[in-house]
Design a protein around this motif. Structure first.
Motif: not given
Length: 198
Positions: A38-54, A84-96
């Motif tokens: 899995i190359a996260i940067g090549e996936l087609d998805f919106n990394p923004n969890l727009a509504f949180g868990y609501r 910045w002492l963490g993972m890239p934004a696209i990877m964090k969005g993958f988890f979110d």
């Protein structure tokens, strides 16, 4: 023979992280292990969890396939740079977007939670541009590792998590990088023997 999924969190497919990922994949296949990538940067998805868990967002096809690969696996290899002492934004969005209640963990009455990715092990390979392992551990308390290992993977039930740190990359010559690649070729065999994957 068991199943390994290699996840590359670096958005640049020409990065050293991608070379690490391909080295692991090639070495694992040579051993006869079943491997998916899995190359996260090549996936087609919106990394923004727009509504949180609501409100639950519908998973895109690439995320559905990634989830299938994660569930298929017995061992996961997470590779990412330390930004910045963490993972890239696209990877964090993958988890979110993907590591959601009912998918990778569930919340129980009383406020406790239960991981749903049990019977899985992992390895985390982290690269850092300008940090040494001593500074990372002593000054920054292994911040990125704590986030991924403790805050995400162990929380979701993954166990026996090993980790490797490579840095500072800015000080590595081309020869140094090639030597690292050679050393990393042994990791699939180590993982397979430790977890009896062969």
């Amino acid at each position: 023979m068991k199943n390994i999924v290699v996840i590359n969190g670096h958005p640049d497919k020409e990065s050293f992280n991608s070379a690490i990922a391909q080295t692991y994949v090639t070495s694992a296949l040579y051993l006869g292990l079943h491997v998916r990538y899995i190359a996260i940067g090549e996936l087609d998805f919106n990394p923004n969890l727009a509504f949180g868990y609501r409100q639950r967002m519908e998973l895109e096809p690439d995320l559905i396939k990634a989830l299938e690969d994660l569930k298929w696996s017995h061992h996961q290899v997470w590779i990412h740079p330390l930004w910045w002492l963490g993972m890239p934004a696209i990877m964090k969005g993958f988890f979110d977007r993907l590591f959601l209640p009912g998918i990778t963990f569930k919340s129980n009455k009383g406020g406790s939670s239960e991981g749903l990715l049990t019977d899985k092990t992992a390895r985390i390979i982290t690269t850092a541009g300008d940090l040494s392992i001593d500074m990372y551990e002593e000054t920054y308390k292994s911040s990125g590792l704590v986030q991924l290992k403790k805050g995400i993977l162990e929380y979701c039930g993954v166990s026996s998590i090993e980790n490797n740190f490579i840095g500072p990359l800015y000080e590595l010559t081309e020869k140094d990088r090639k030597e690292w690649i050679e050393r990393l070729k042994s990791l699939p065999k180590i993982d397979a023997m430790q977890e009896s994957l062969l």
